[in-house]
Design a protein around this motif. Structure first.
Motif, short mmCIF file in Angstrom:
data_model
loop_
_atom_site.label_atom_id
_atom_site.label_comp_id
_atom_site.label_asym_id
_atom_site.label_seq_id
_atom_site.Cartn_x
_atom_site.Cartn_y
_atom_site.Cartn_z
N LYS A 209 -7.50 -8.83 2.39
CA LYS A 209 -7.80 -9.84 1.36
C LYS A 209 -9.02 -9.43 0.55
O LYS A 209 -9.11 -9.73 -0.63
CB LYS A 209 -8.05 -11.19 2.01
CG LYS A 209 -6.77 -11.97 2.18
CD LYS A 209 -7.04 -13.44 2.31
CE LYS A 209 -5.72 -14.18 2.22
NZ LYS A 209 -5.69 -15.39 2.97
N GLU A 210 -9.98 -8.74 1.23
CA GLU A 210 -11.19 -8.33 0.51
C GLU A 210 -11.25 -6.81 0.39
O GLU A 210 -12.18 -6.17 0.87
CB GLU A 210 -12.41 -8.89 1.24
CG GLU A 210 -12.45 -10.39 1.12
CD GLU A 210 -13.60 -11.02 1.88
OE1 GLU A 210 -14.44 -10.28 2.42
OE2 GLU A 210 -13.61 -12.26 1.93
N LEU A 227 -5.89 -11.00 5.99
CA LEU A 227 -4.72 -10.32 5.40
C LEU A 227 -3.89 -11.27 4.55
O LEU A 227 -3.78 -12.46 4.88
CB LEU A 227 -3.80 -9.80 6.52
CG LEU A 227 -4.39 -8.82 7.55
CD1 LEU A 227 -3.38 -8.59 8.67
CD2 LEU A 227 -4.76 -7.50 6.88
N ASP A 228 -3.30 -10.73 3.47
CA ASP A 228 -2.29 -11.50 2.74
C ASP A 228 -0.97 -11.43 3.48
O ASP A 228 -0.20 -12.37 3.53
CB ASP A 228 -2.10 -10.93 1.32
CG ASP A 228 -3.24 -11.36 0.41
OD1 ASP A 228 -3.70 -12.51 0.56
OD2 ASP A 228 -3.69 -10.53 -0.40
N HIS A 229 -0.69 -10.23 4.01
CA HIS A 229 0.54 -10.01 4.78
C HIS A 229 0.31 -8.85 5.72
O HIS A 229 -0.66 -8.09 5.57
CB HIS A 229 1.73 -9.71 3.85
CG HIS A 229 1.44 -8.62 2.87
ND1 HIS A 229 1.43 -7.30 3.24
CD2 HIS A 229 1.09 -8.66 1.57
CE1 HIS A 229 1.10 -6.56 2.19
NE2 HIS A 229 0.88 -7.36 1.16
N ALA A 230 1.22 -8.71 6.72
CA ALA A 230 1.05 -7.64 7.73
C ALA A 230 1.42 -6.30 7.12
O ALA A 230 2.16 -6.23 6.17
CB ALA A 230 1.93 -7.92 8.93
#
Ligand SMILES: Cc1cc2nc3c(=O)[nH]c(=O)nc-3n(C[C@H](O)[C@H](O)[C@H](O)COP(=O)(O)OP(=O)(O)OC[C@H]3O[C@@H](n4cnc5c(N)ncnc54)[C@H](O)[C@@H]3O)c2cc1C
Ligand code: FES
Length: 230
Positions: A209-210, A227-230
């Motif tokens: 995310k960062e 995380l946005d996604h794995a």
């Protein structure tokens, strides 16, 4: 170099290699295991399956040349390993926890269970369940094994406070979505392809995310908020 104590075969394609190791790993950490065949230069990252009284267990599935070579190793041989590497799981012994594993993503939860209180609930989805129940019968696990289908459908997400997951990306993303919907805490262990294993090559870079993250150093375990996604 680590001395091989023994090699157990769980089923035709899954093994546990037991090695002498002095460093005590944290749950969720991994080792780089080096094939002897000089043509395969890179180490293969393998999670800590168990560690007890100087014995390190690595559970692996034979998928290619490196793991094929590992399956031929015998007691008494020396093997080059480096580790333990990476940031592991945060054990929460006082929370109600469930682990959700797909395939060899099961490996890190066996050692994690030593750091949790009581019997650990593990949901394990696999193409071939052969041998696992027998091999794991002495561990304090409440193991729900499902062959085929979606293991996430077997989980009551409201019944637990803390989730851990490791396995195929599609499964981990389904767990991530459910944990977001139900506002549950989650740690995910990513199995990105790796080069060095210790932060020097960028082969394992993923989008956090960062900004970009190195799975080998910043992970392999990430909290869902990172995380946005794995
Ligand atoms: C942090 C981490 C922990 C891991 N822990 C385990 C473990 O406990 N047990 C275990 O069996 N495996 C684990 N893996 C995956 C393991 O590293 C690979 O299966 C292994 O490197 C394959 O080596 P190979 O030479 O046999 O196969 P290769 O010839 O290198 O590849 C054969 C096939 O496996 C696929 N593959 C290779 N690496 C990966 C990977 N990282 N993720 C998904 N697919 C891959 C390739 O795309 C190819 O299709 C882990 C990976 C990571 C990053
Ligand atoms: S594997 Fe080399 S930086 Fe992560």
């Amino acid at each position: 170099m680590a001395k091989i104590i023994r090699q157990d075969q769980i089923n035709p394609h899954t093994y546990v290699l037991w090695l002498e190791e002095k460093s005590v790993p944290k749950p969720g950490q991994f080792y780089m295991v080096y094939p002897k065949d000089g043509a395969k230069l890179l180490g293969r990252p393998i999670s800590v399956f168990d560690y007890h009284e100087g014995q390190l267990g690595l559970l692996y599935e034979v998928v290619g040349g490196g793991t094929e070579e590992f399956s031929k190793l015998e007691a008494g041989e020396d093997l080059r390993i480096l580790g333990p590497y990476g940031r592991g799981f945060t054990p929460y012994p006082d929370k109600k926890v469930a682990c959700i594993a797909g395939g060899v993503g099961l490996a890190p939860f066996i050692y994690l269970s030593r750091f949790l209180k009581g019997t650990t609930r593990v949901y394990f989805g696999t193409r071939d369940a052969q041998g696992f129940g027998d091999y794991l019968k002495d561990y304090p696990l409440d193991l729900k094994i499902q062959e085929g289908g979606y293991i996430t459908e077997a989980v009551d997400f409201q019944a637990y406070d803390q989730f851990y997951t490791c396995g195929p990306r599609v499964m981990m993303n389904a767990v991530l979505d459910r944990c977001r919907q139900e506002d549950k805490d989650l740690e995910l262990s990513l199995e990105e392809r790796m080069g060095c294993g210790f932060g020097a090559c960028l082969a394992c870079s993923c989008q956090g995310k960062e900004g970009r993250k190195k799975v080998c150093l910043d992970g392999p375990v990430f909290a869902k908020e990172e995380l946005d996604h794995a």
